[in-house]
Design a protein around this motif. Sequence first.
Motif, short mmCIF file in Angstrom:
data_model
loop_
_atom_site.label_atom_id
_atom_site.label_comp_id
_atom_site.label_asym_id
_atom_site.label_seq_id
_atom_site.Cartn_x
_atom_site.Cartn_y
_atom_site.Cartn_z
N ASN A 75 12.59 -6.18 9.56
CA ASN A 75 11.35 -6.96 9.63
C ASN A 75 11.64 -8.45 9.47
O ASN A 75 11.08 -9.29 10.18
CB ASN A 75 10.35 -6.47 8.57
CG ASN A 75 9.84 -5.08 8.90
OD1 ASN A 75 10.03 -4.58 10.01
ND2 ASN A 75 9.19 -4.44 7.94
N GLN A 95 -8.23 -11.10 5.89
CA GLN A 95 -7.14 -10.14 6.11
C GLN A 95 -7.69 -9.01 6.97
O GLN A 95 -8.63 -8.31 6.57
CB GLN A 95 -6.62 -9.60 4.77
CG GLN A 95 -5.44 -8.68 4.97
CD GLN A 95 -4.89 -8.09 3.68
OE1 GLN A 95 -4.94 -6.88 3.46
NE2 GLN A 95 -4.35 -8.93 2.82
N HIS A 126 0.76 0.92 11.01
CA HIS A 126 1.00 2.00 10.06
C HIS A 126 2.01 3.02 10.63
O HIS A 126 1.89 4.23 10.41
CB HIS A 126 -0.34 2.68 9.69
CG HIS A 126 -0.35 3.24 8.30
ND1 HIS A 126 -0.35 2.48 7.16
CD2 HIS A 126 -0.35 4.53 7.85
CE1 HIS A 126 -0.36 3.25 6.09
NE2 HIS A 126 -0.35 4.50 6.48
N HIS A 143 14.48 -1.11 7.00
CA HIS A 143 13.24 -1.63 7.61
C HIS A 143 12.96 -3.05 7.13
O HIS A 143 12.52 -3.90 7.91
CB HIS A 143 12.05 -0.73 7.26
CG HIS A 143 12.13 0.64 7.88
ND1 HIS A 143 11.36 1.69 7.44
CD2 HIS A 143 12.89 1.11 8.90
CE1 HIS A 143 11.64 2.77 8.17
NE2 HIS A 143 12.57 2.44 9.04
N SER A 162 -1.28 -3.93 8.55
CA SER A 162 -0.76 -2.88 9.45
C SER A 162 -0.19 -3.48 10.73
O SER A 162 -0.55 -3.06 11.84
CB SER A 162 -1.85 -1.84 9.77
OG SER A 162 -2.43 -1.33 8.59
N TRP A 179 0.86 -1.19 0.00
CA TRP A 179 0.00 0.00 0.00
C TRP A 179 0.89 1.24 0.00
O TRP A 179 1.89 1.26 0.73
CB TRP A 179 -0.90 -0.03 1.24
CG TRP A 179 -1.91 1.06 1.31
CD1 TRP A 179 -2.45 1.75 0.28
CD2 TRP A 179 -2.48 1.62 2.50
NE1 TRP A 179 -3.35 2.67 0.74
CE2 TRP A 179 -3.40 2.62 2.11
CE3 TRP A 179 -2.34 1.36 3.87
CZ2 TRP A 179 -4.15 3.37 3.02
CZ3 TRP A 179 -3.09 2.09 4.78
CH2 TRP A 179 -3.97 3.08 4.36
N SER A 199 -11.47 -9.73 3.30
CA SER A 199 -10.71 -8.81 4.13
C SER A 199 -11.69 -7.92 4.88
O SER A 199 -12.76 -7.58 4.34
CB SER A 199 -9.79 -7.96 3.24
OG SER A 199 -9.09 -7.03 4.02
N LYS A 246 4.56 -3.31 5.47
CA LYS A 246 5.03 -2.60 4.28
C LYS A 246 6.29 -1.83 4.66
O LYS A 246 6.30 -1.10 5.66
CB LYS A 246 3.95 -1.65 3.76
CG LYS A 246 4.39 -0.75 2.62
CD LYS A 246 4.75 0.62 3.13
CE LYS A 246 5.24 1.56 2.05
NZ LYS A 246 5.63 2.88 2.64
N ASP A 285 1.54 -8.70 -0.87
CA ASP A 285 0.14 -8.28 -0.80
C ASP A 285 -0.05 -6.97 -1.57
O ASP A 285 0.64 -5.99 -1.33
CB ASP A 285 -0.26 -8.04 0.66
CG ASP A 285 -1.70 -7.57 0.75
OD1 ASP A 285 -2.61 -8.42 0.61
OD2 ASP A 285 -1.93 -6.36 0.95
#
Length: 282
Positions: A250, A168, A201, A246, A197, A25, A145, A240, A53
């Motif tokens: 992750n 989701q 986020h 990052h 998220s 996203w 979702s 994301k 995704d």
Amino acid sequence: MAQSSASTVTLPTGEAIPKLGQGTWEMGERANARKSEIAALREGVELGMTLIDTAEMYGDGESEKLVAEALGDRRDELFIVSKVYPHNGSERGVQAACERSLKRLKTDRIDLYLLHWRGGEDLEGVVAGFEKLKRDGKIRHWGVSNFDTDDLDELFSIDGGDACATDQILYNVARRGPEFDLLPWLLERRMPAMAYSPVDHARLPRGGALEKIAAARGVSAFQVALAWVLQQPQVFAIPKAADLAHVRENRAALDLHLSADELADIDQQFKPPKSKRSLEML
Ligand SMILES: NC(=O)c1ccc[n+]([C@@H]2O[C@H](COP(=O)([O-])OP(=O)(O)OC[C@H]3O[C@@H](n4cnc5c(N)ncnc54)[C@H](OP(=O)(O)O)[C@@H]3O)[C@@H](O)[C@H]2O)c1
């Protein structure tokens, strides 16, 4: 470096898929970020985060095009998830939308195709369309979702609705509502939950348990938050990250196992739900 069997979740069909994937996203929307976004997705796949995704909504299709550009040469290693708008939610609508997504993704199949949220769709038509797409080999699995338990009950009352592979949902350390009834509902049916998220986020509260644990472990609070999600049974997550550092952090969070004391510290600050909370959406 592939994810080990300890780092997979199992779909109701028995297929094992990676517990840690990558979200997209807000990717593909800015020309000056394209190069770094492609590098980030490629690095993630290199590190075993092969579940990607995306959605027709993201960047109005630009995110799906970015995925094709970044990872087209590694298609067979990927598990691609995409989503259809509820306003395309009819038997014919989902098939037409899927064809458009396949073109943008430059592939002949989507591994998991989801109805993005509830919003005036014809749910029976959606199930019929998804099943037709499956028979035609255009998608391998389908799911939903942002469905709460009452939505799932409705879905399962429809002929073929119980072929749903996942839900989701917004789920992270600061949004634990699904633990009360939604996660148990899914677990009972051996359906994994896909946490979106997972680091809220980037809006997780500062200070407190996450930072205390992070300081003691020499990692970041984001990694502790992601490790917490990944430690939940039958939950997979799609952070994301457009920043290479990052992405690497992750991936490392997958190997970070929180102790019972650390989990208790987290529970003190982020209390598990004691009653039903309506499913939140981002
Ligand atoms: N189904 C739905 O309705 C729905 C809704 C929302 C999201 N999603 C999906 O879920 C994916 C993930 O959710 P999201 O994008 O909302 O939020 P998220 O993954 O929780 O957070 C993304 C933000 O956190 C930052 N971040 C990621 N890893 C980090 C780390 N290790 N350290 C510091 N910052 C870090 C990212 O920065 P950088 O980008 O700068 O690295 C970005 O700003 C989406 O991309 C999308 O694919 C689905």
